[in-house]
Design an enzyme around this catalytic site. Structure first.
Site, PDB file in Angstrom:
ATOM      1  N   GLY A  18       0.821  -1.199   0.000  1.00 51.34           N
ATOM      2  CA  GLY A  18       0.000   0.000   0.000  1.00 51.34           C
ATOM      3  C   GLY A  18       0.852   1.244   0.000  1.00 51.34           C
ATOM      4  O   GLY A  18       1.980   1.244  -0.492  1.00 51.34           O
ATOM      5  N   CYS A  19       0.345   2.298   0.576  1.00 54.24           N
ATOM      6  CA  CYS A  19       1.057   3.582   0.641  1.00 54.24           C
ATOM      7  C   CYS A  19       2.437   3.379   1.263  1.00 54.24           C
ATOM      8  O   CYS A  19       2.556   2.914   2.388  1.00 54.24           O
ATOM      9  CB  CYS A  19       0.237   4.574   1.470  1.00 54.24           C
ATOM     10  SG  CYS A  19       1.076   6.142   1.761  1.00 54.24           S
ATOM     11  N   PHE A  20       3.481   3.722   0.541  1.00 45.77           N
ATOM     12  CA  PHE A  20       4.829   3.418   1.013  1.00 45.77           C
ATOM     13  C   PHE A  20       5.280   4.240   2.204  1.00 45.77           C
ATOM     14  O   PHE A  20       6.217   3.866   2.897  1.00 45.77           O
ATOM     15  CB  PHE A  20       5.868   3.459  -0.099  1.00 45.77           C
ATOM     16  CG  PHE A  20       5.919   4.653  -1.024  1.00 45.77           C
ATOM     17  CD1 PHE A  20       5.505   5.927  -0.669  1.00 45.77           C
ATOM     18  CD2 PHE A  20       6.411   4.467  -2.305  1.00 45.77           C
ATOM     19  CE1 PHE A  20       5.593   6.990  -1.548  1.00 45.77           C
ATOM     20  CE2 PHE A  20       6.509   5.530  -3.202  1.00 45.77           C
ATOM     21  CZ  PHE A  20       6.105   6.792  -2.812  1.00 45.77           C
TER      22      PHE A  20
END
Length: 165
Positions: A18-20
């Site tokens: 997902g969002c890093f």
């Protein structure tokens, strides 16, 4: 190298969850993690930008490259953290973020990592806490393209912000 010094043999692991920003933040505080950097991997475009990856047409996933000392933290410990911090049962999605760039993936760097990742997924599939099948992809590591500087160590630079602001 001076007499009596020991050269460290660090290893690299690469994960997409997902969002890093949040993934990097979780790994960066683990004892034995030497460094982290966010970027893009798993796709076909060379030198993609964040805007390119956001289109979902590059094939890349927002990823985190973790350099670690295997004497202090093992690859299986990193796998445990990886599965703790995201939902590996949602295809191409984490929370409100949707698209293949937010997929769950392990990008292995050698045969040992591939074997360990597959065994770990098999173990949590049989005995794990998930009601739905684990959809985490296990793929060979490809070229890693570092994200723009403003994405690196995002939470350290932007205290109080989250992935979904």
């Amino acid at each position: 190298m001076t007499e009596g010094s020991v050269q460290k043999e660090y290893q690299v692991a690469t994960f997409a969850a997902g969002c890093f920003w949040g993934v990097e933040a979780a790994f960066s505080v683990k004892k034995g993690v030497i460094s982290t950097r966010v970027g893009y991997t798993g796709g076909t475009m060379v030198n993609p930008t964040y805007e390119d990856v956001c289109t979902g047409r590059t094939g890349h996933a927002e990823s985190v490259e973790v350099t670690y000392d295997p004497v202090i933290i093992g690859y299986e410990d990193l796998l445990t953290e990886f599965f703790r911090i995201h939902d590996p049962t949602t295809l191409n999605r984490q929370g409100p973020d949707r698209g293949s760039q937010y997929r769950s993936a392990i990008f292995y760097h050698d045969d040992a990592q591939e074997t360990a990742a597959k065994a770990f997924v098999e173990k949590i599939t049989k005995s794990g806490p998930y009601r739905s099948p684990v959809v985490t992809a296990i793929e060979p590591a490809r070229e890693f393209f570092p994200a723009e500087e403003y994405h690196q160590q995002y939470f350290k630079k932007n205290k109080g912000r989250s992935c979904h602001i």
